[in-house]
Design an enzyme around this catalytic site. Structure first.
Site, mmCIF file in Angstrom:
data_model
loop_
_atom_site.group_PDB
_atom_site.id
_atom_site.type_symbol
_atom_site.label_atom_id
_atom_site.label_comp_id
_atom_site.label_asym_id
_atom_site.label_seq_id
_atom_site.Cartn_x
_atom_site.Cartn_y
_atom_site.Cartn_z
ATOM 1 C CG PHE A 134 -150.201 18.614 53.877
ATOM 2 C CD1 PHE A 134 -150.077 19.005 52.558
ATOM 3 C CD2 PHE A 134 -149.113 18.047 54.516
ATOM 4 C CE1 PHE A 134 -148.881 18.834 51.881
ATOM 5 C CE2 PHE A 134 -147.915 17.872 53.840
ATOM 6 C CZ PHE A 134 -147.787 18.261 52.521
ATOM 7 C CG ASP A 219 -150.810 23.835 58.279
ATOM 8 O OD1 ASP A 219 -150.342 24.698 57.511
ATOM 9 O OD2 ASP A 219 -150.277 22.724 58.460
ATOM 10 C CE1 TYR A 244 -142.743 23.416 51.733
ATOM 11 C CE2 TYR A 244 -141.530 23.758 53.769
ATOM 12 C CZ TYR A 244 -142.492 23.081 53.058
ATOM 13 O OH TYR A 244 -143.218 22.090 53.666
ATOM 14 C CE LYS A 245 -146.260 23.560 51.106
ATOM 15 N NZ LYS A 245 -147.145 22.902 52.070
ATOM 16 N NE ARG A 396 -151.501 20.787 44.734
ATOM 17 C CZ ARG A 396 -150.754 21.079 45.790
ATOM 18 N NH1 ARG A 396 -151.315 21.551 46.883
ATOM 19 N NH2 ARG A 396 -149.447 20.902 45.768
HETATM 20 C C1 LIG Z 1 -146.650 21.876 52.848
HETATM 21 C C2 LIG Z 1 -147.448 21.506 54.038
HETATM 22 C C3 LIG Z 1 -146.860 20.815 55.113
HETATM 23 C C4 LIG Z 1 -145.431 20.379 55.071
HETATM 24 O O1 LIG Z 1 -144.905 20.234 56.350
HETATM 25 P P1 LIG Z 1 -143.347 20.353 56.634
HETATM 26 O O2 LIG Z 1 -143.265 20.097 58.077
HETATM 27 O O3 LIG Z 1 -142.913 21.703 56.197
HETATM 28 O O4 LIG Z 1 -142.658 19.294 55.813
HETATM 29 C C5 LIG Z 1 -147.668 20.514 56.201
HETATM 30 N N1 LIG Z 1 -148.965 20.889 56.245
HETATM 31 C C6 LIG Z 1 -149.551 21.553 55.225
HETATM 32 C C7 LIG Z 1 -150.991 21.964 55.307
HETATM 33 C C8 LIG Z 1 -148.816 21.864 54.088
HETATM 34 O O5 LIG Z 1 -149.403 22.489 53.063
#
Ligand SMILES: *Cc1c(COP(=O)(O)O)cnc(C)c1O
Length: 430
Positions: A134, A219, A244-245, A396
């Site tokens: 990400f 992560d 939030y996911k 996705r």
């Molecule tokens: C959704 C996601 C993020 C988002 O980071 P925030 O700090 O919550 O904005 C970061 N890393 C991964 C792997 C994600 O899937």
């Protein structure tokens, strides 16, 4: 399980689903025509539990009625509020209570953890991440490397899939750690990769890293609430995830953090400090010397945002009631059924990027379209099918066992078929 292709099969599966009634505990966004949308974007933003509004209202009422006394007198007292989430978070993470805390947001926590667990030296300075990590994780590790005076070109190792392959093999990660582990300070991999949907073997990666003295971290943004986790038993050093996911706690809500018990009492670990990480018994004596609270709580900085923690608490209650075992059981069926339907769409121009082995994925399937991907995605959206587009060619789709149905999968496959015909990529339906 032998799946069927007709609509009656989807109806039968829904009628036999022991979790079918859980859907009614969520708001399903309606289409313009007022029907429930086919919402398959829970990997991006989970839906709102109906219990959330009242949870927030409670805190607003207590604040109205009590002001500062709410810190100790609120129905859920604010001072220890985060502690009311600990047991539930520990279950999600497969952790001991002392190992988890709800705090900050995901990228912030990654940085706080790297302050403690990325301590590069000239001989051991590398961070390993997976290809297509990400972007935020990529930026975070690059900036940490630079912050310590190293160069990402020599200190960041990105593990790529083999030529002609699109996901990673555990044995290749193990081999890298075995061969180059002495130079690697930290392994930081997405437990479920957000793009490919690949679920990594965190246990094997952790032990391969530890064998060479590396810290190993994950992560879990796309893993928490999606797949069962055993962070404690696997020996993972730290992990961070957003809420939030799959955890359905609302946009930008408070994230989770895991620090293994073996680091719980090492007060000399370098860390960024704030008053909320101070040991609780003496926090309000406001002593000049920082003494960290044991475990993950010792990394907290500020007093927590109650209005953002309330939805997390309300949402985690649903996970407590159902449990990850039952969720995973439905999830395996739901995603395999979707895969079965997609495999029956007769075009070479559509393929599935996500591993075919259910043990190497969560609920998400990532589809690759050789052309017209964005047009297909937009057509689906207009038809009330909510999924997610990633450049250059990826759609996705995440059937979430808490609120998605077998009918959702059926209707998605129908909608996709119709779109592929509309853009001229499919002549006939099998
Ligand atoms: C959704 C996601 C993020 C988002 O980071 P925030 O700090 O919550 O904005 C970061 N890393 C991964 C792997 C994600 O899937």
């Amino acid at each position: 399980m032998n799946f069927g292709t007709d609509i009656q099969f989807a109806q039968k599966m829904d009628s036999q689903d022991p979790l079918a009634n859980v859907r009614s505990r969520f708001y399903i966004p309606p289409t313009e025509l007022g029907r429930d949308s086919i919402y398959l974007a829970g990997n991006s933003l989970g839906l709102q539990p109906r219990s959330v509004a009242q949870a927030i209202t409670h805190e607003l009422e207590d604040w109205q009625a009590m002001g500062v006394s709410g810190h100790t007198q609120a129905r859920t007292p604010w001072l220890p509020y985060h502690e009311f989430l600990t047991t539930s978070l520990a279950k999600i993470a497969g952790a001991l209570p002392v190992e988890v805390v709800a705090m900050n947001t995901l990228t912030v926590n990654l940085h706080l953890m790297m302050v403690s667990f990325y301590r590069p030296t000239p001989s051991r300075h590398k961070i390993v991440i997976e290809a297509r990590a990400f972007p935020s994780d990529h930026y975070a590790v690059e900036s940490q490397i630079r912050f310590h005076g190293f160069d990402p070109r020599t200190s960041l190792h990105i593990i790529e899939p083999r030529a002609d392959e699109r996901t990673l093999r555990t044995e290749d990660i193990e081999e890298l750690l075995h061969d180059a582990g002495e130079e690697i300070a930290l392994v930081l991999i997405g437990g479920v990769n957000y793009y490919t949907g690949q679920l990594f073997d965190m246990e094997r990666i952790t032990s391969a890293g530890h064998a060479k003295g590396c810290y190993v971290a994950f992560d879990l943004a796309h893993a928490a609430g999606n797949v069962p986790l055993k962070l404690h038993d696997w020996g993972v050093d730290f992990a961070c995830w957003c809420s939030y996911k799959y955890l359905n706690s609302g946009p930008g809500s408070v994230a989770g953090c895991f620090v293994h018990e073996r680091h719980a009492h090492i007060s000399t670990l370098p860390r960024f400090q704030g008053w909320w990480g101070h040991e609780k018994e003496t926090r309000f004596e406001m002593p000049p010397d920082f003494r960290p609270a044991p475990g993950a709580e010792g990394w907290q900085l500020s007093n927590p945002p109650i209005l953002s923690l309330a939805p997390v608490k309300a949402s985690l209650q649903i996970f407590d009631e159902i449990g990850m075992t039952a969720l995973r059981e439905k999830s395996l069926l739901l995603t395999s059924y979707l895969e079965f339907l997609l495999d029956r769409i007769d075009t070479e121009e559509l393929s599935i990027l996500t591993p075919r082995d259910p043990n190497q994925r969560g609920c998400q399937l990532s589809l690759v379209l050789k052309r017209n991907g964005l047009r297909v995605f937009e057509g689906l959206h207009a038809a009330g099918v909510i999924c997610d587009w990633r450049e250059p060619d990826c759609i996705r789709v995440a059937p979430v066992p808490l609120y998605n149905t077998f009918m959702d999968c059926y209707l998605f496959a129908q909608g996709l078929t119709a779109e592929l015909m509309r853009v001229g990529m499919l002549a006939r339906i099998e």
